[in-house]
Motif scaffolding. Structure first.
Motif, PDB file in Angstrom:
ATOM      1  N   ALA A   1       0.839  -1.129  -0.044  1.00 44.17           N
ATOM      2  CA  ALA A   1      -0.082  -0.048   0.002  1.00 44.17           C
ATOM      3  C   ALA A   1       0.907   1.290   0.117  1.00 44.17           C
ATOM      4  CB  ALA A   1      -0.926  -0.079   1.285  1.00 44.17           C
ATOM      5  N   ASP A   2       2.042   1.199   0.594  1.00 40.33           N
ATOM      6  CA  ASP A   2       2.818   2.341   0.730  1.00 40.33           C
ATOM      7  C   ASP A   2       4.022   2.365  -0.350  1.00 40.33           C
ATOM      8  OD1 ASP A   2       4.246   0.400   1.745  1.00 40.33           O
ATOM      9  OD2 ASP A   2       5.198   1.463   3.307  1.00 40.33           O
TER      10      ASP A   2
ATOM     11  N   ASN B   1       7.258  -4.119  -6.499  1.00 36.96           N
ATOM     12  CA  ASN B   1       6.835  -3.437  -5.188  1.00 36.96           C
ATOM     13  C   ASN B   1       8.046  -2.578  -4.847  1.00 36.96           C
ATOM     14  OD1 ASN B   1       5.768  -2.978  -2.761  1.00 36.96           O
ATOM     15  ND2 ASN B   1       6.424  -4.744  -1.738  1.00 36.96           N
ATOM     16  N   VAL B   2       8.203  -1.334  -5.362  1.00 36.11           N
ATOM     17  CA  VAL B   2       9.209  -0.316  -5.367  1.00 36.11           C
ATOM     18  C   VAL B   2       8.682   0.795  -4.509  1.00 36.11           C
ATOM     19  CG1 VAL B   2      10.723   0.939  -6.826  1.00 36.11           C
ATOM     20  CG2 VAL B   2       9.494  -1.277  -7.876  1.00 36.11           C
ATOM     21  N   HIS B   3       9.821   1.072  -3.588  1.00 42.02           N
ATOM     22  CA  HIS B   3       9.448   2.033  -2.810  1.00 42.02           C
ATOM     23  C   HIS B   3      10.241   3.396  -3.051  1.00 42.02           C
ATOM     24  CE1 HIS B   3       7.235  -0.433   0.078  1.00 42.02           C
ATOM     25  NE2 HIS B   3       7.933  -1.319  -0.436  1.00 42.02           N
ATOM     26  N   ALA B   4      10.009   4.426  -2.183  1.00 41.00           N
ATOM     27  CA  ALA B   4      10.483   5.796  -2.348  1.00 41.00           C
ATOM     28  C   ALA B   4      12.093   5.716  -2.233  1.00 41.00           C
ATOM     29  CB  ALA B   4      10.043   6.725  -1.266  1.00 41.00           C
TER      30      ALA B   4
ATOM     31  N   LEU C   1       2.213   5.355  -6.601  1.00 36.93           N
ATOM     32  CA  LEU C   1       1.808   6.148  -5.468  1.00 36.93           C
ATOM     33  C   LEU C   1       0.407   6.093  -4.987  1.00 36.93           C
ATOM     34  CD1 LEU C   1       3.621   9.345  -7.234  1.00 36.93           C
ATOM     35  CD2 LEU C   1       4.434   8.328  -5.141  1.00 36.93           C
ATOM     36  N   GLY C   2       0.098   4.999  -4.939  1.00 31.57           N
ATOM     37  CA  GLY C   2      -1.166   4.792  -4.040  1.00 31.57           C
ATOM     38  C   GLY C   2      -2.659   4.986  -4.990  1.00 31.57           C
TER      39      GLY C   2
ATOM     40  N   THR D   1      11.737   8.045  -6.456  1.00 35.04           N
ATOM     41  CA  THR D   1      11.805   6.661  -6.960  1.00 35.04           C
ATOM     42  C   THR D   1      12.336   6.919  -8.394  1.00 35.04           C
ATOM     43  OG1 THR D   1       9.980   6.033  -5.543  1.00 35.04           O
ATOM     44  CG2 THR D   1      10.665   4.627  -7.478  1.00 35.04           C
ATOM     45  N   VAL D   2      13.277   6.208  -8.958  1.00 38.76           N
ATOM     46  CA  VAL D   2      13.872   6.206 -10.410  1.00 38.76           C
ATOM     47  C   VAL D   2      13.596   4.984 -11.126  1.00 38.76           C
ATOM     48  CG1 VAL D   2      15.748   6.574 -11.856  1.00 38.76           C
ATOM     49  CG2 VAL D   2      15.525   8.051  -9.786  1.00 38.76           C
ATOM     50  N   VAL D   3      13.036   4.741 -12.330  1.00 35.62           N
ATOM     51  CA  VAL D   3      12.874   3.727 -13.088  1.00 35.62           C
ATOM     52  C   VAL D   3      13.447   4.050 -14.461  1.00 35.62           C
ATOM     53  CG1 VAL D   3      11.186   2.002 -14.111  1.00 35.62           C
ATOM     54  CG2 VAL D   3      10.605   3.089 -11.901  1.00 35.62           C
ATOM     55  N   LEU D   4      14.293   3.151 -14.993  1.00 31.17           N
ATOM     56  CA  LEU D   4      14.733   3.258 -16.230  1.00 31.17           C
ATOM     57  C   LEU D   4      14.929   2.086 -16.908  1.00 31.17           C
ATOM     58  CD1 LEU D   4      18.131   2.597 -16.573  1.00 31.17           C
ATOM     59  CD2 LEU D   4      18.375   4.524 -15.064  1.00 31.17           C
TER      60      LEU D   4
END
Length: 251
Positions: free
Chosen positions: A2-3, A27-30, A65-66, A190-193
């Motif tokens: 959830a977070d 499940n990727v967090h800040a 982000l929820g 959070t970075v996704v590349l």
């Protein structure tokens, strides 16, 4: 979950009811750095576009982000491949970066002092403050990519997506981009590349997602970029493991 910044459970995404990617579990967090790896046509860009809410989720549960992905777009930055833009369009580097502030400024409203300051700071962070007035199209490929990163930074996103940011980019620009991304993640973004470069994936990532039509592996670089997982995802192409580095030899 959830977070989590990204929470994908049993997700399939695709077009017109036909899946392009299946079995996505994220499940990727800040502050975490996630790298998407896979061959051409593996679905890396499709997954990024699904995070933006531009490709529909056909099955499973996806939150950014929820929220549903499209609802999080205002706090999500996106750096496309430079080849998708018209380099001949007569606009300066500064004007391109200012586009990142448009959601905050609103339509037909003038830029405020805070917007101009954010643009200056973003250009400084990518090392191009001295190129602010140069036409975007006359910059080198690496410089254009850094301008697009500055545009995303100026929007102050909580999540930053980059689609093959190192294609056609010189070593100086790649190093500058990676340095900025490390700084952003350290500050909580959070970075996704996505990338084809396994060395970048190993050195940059907290998590690696190995894709080719489905998710083949997810974990730390050591967990996800194993020889066996890469053989499966890349269709049996030769893999050589040397001194802890995995190299793909494609025909």
């Amino acid at each position: 979950m959830a977070d989590a910044t990204l929470g994908f459970s049993g997700v399939s995404v695709g077009y017109h009811g036909s899946p392009v990617l299946t079995d996505i579990e994220l499940n990727v967090h800040a502050g975490q750095r996630l790298t998407l790896v896979g061959p051409n046509g593996a679905g890396k860009s499709t997954l990024i576009r699904s995070v933006l809410g531009l490709v529909p989720v056909l099955h499973g549960s996806a939150t950014v982000l929820g929220r549903p992905p499209a609802q999080a777009r205002s706090v999500t930055g996106y750096v496309p491949q430079t080849g998708s833009l018209d380099a001949a369009f007569p606009v300066s580097a500064r004007q391109v970066v200012m586009m990142g502030r448009y959601r905050r400024i609103g339509w037909w409203r003038p830029a405020r002092a805070a917007d101009r300051a954010a643009v200056r700071e973003a250009l400084e962070r990518v090392g191009l403050a001295d190129k602010a007035q140069r036409q975007f199209g006359v910059l080198s490929g690496g410089q254009r990519q850094r301008v697009l990163l500055a545009r995303a930074i100026a929007a102050e996103p909580r999540l930053l997506l980059l689609d093959e940011p190192f294609n056609g980019v010189d070593a100086v620009s790649q190093e500058a981009i990676l340095r900025v991304l490390h700084d952003l993640s350290a500050a909580g973004t959070t970075v996704v590349l996505s990338t084809h470069d396994l060395a970048v994936a190993r050195e940059f990532s907290d998590l690696v997602c190995l894709l080719n039509g489905r998710q083949w592996a997810l974990g730390t670089p050591a967990e996800a970029l194993t020889a066996s997982a890469l053989r499966r995802a890349y269709g049996g192409h030769a893999v050589d493991v040397d001194d802890g580095r995995t190299v793909l030899v494609e025909p």
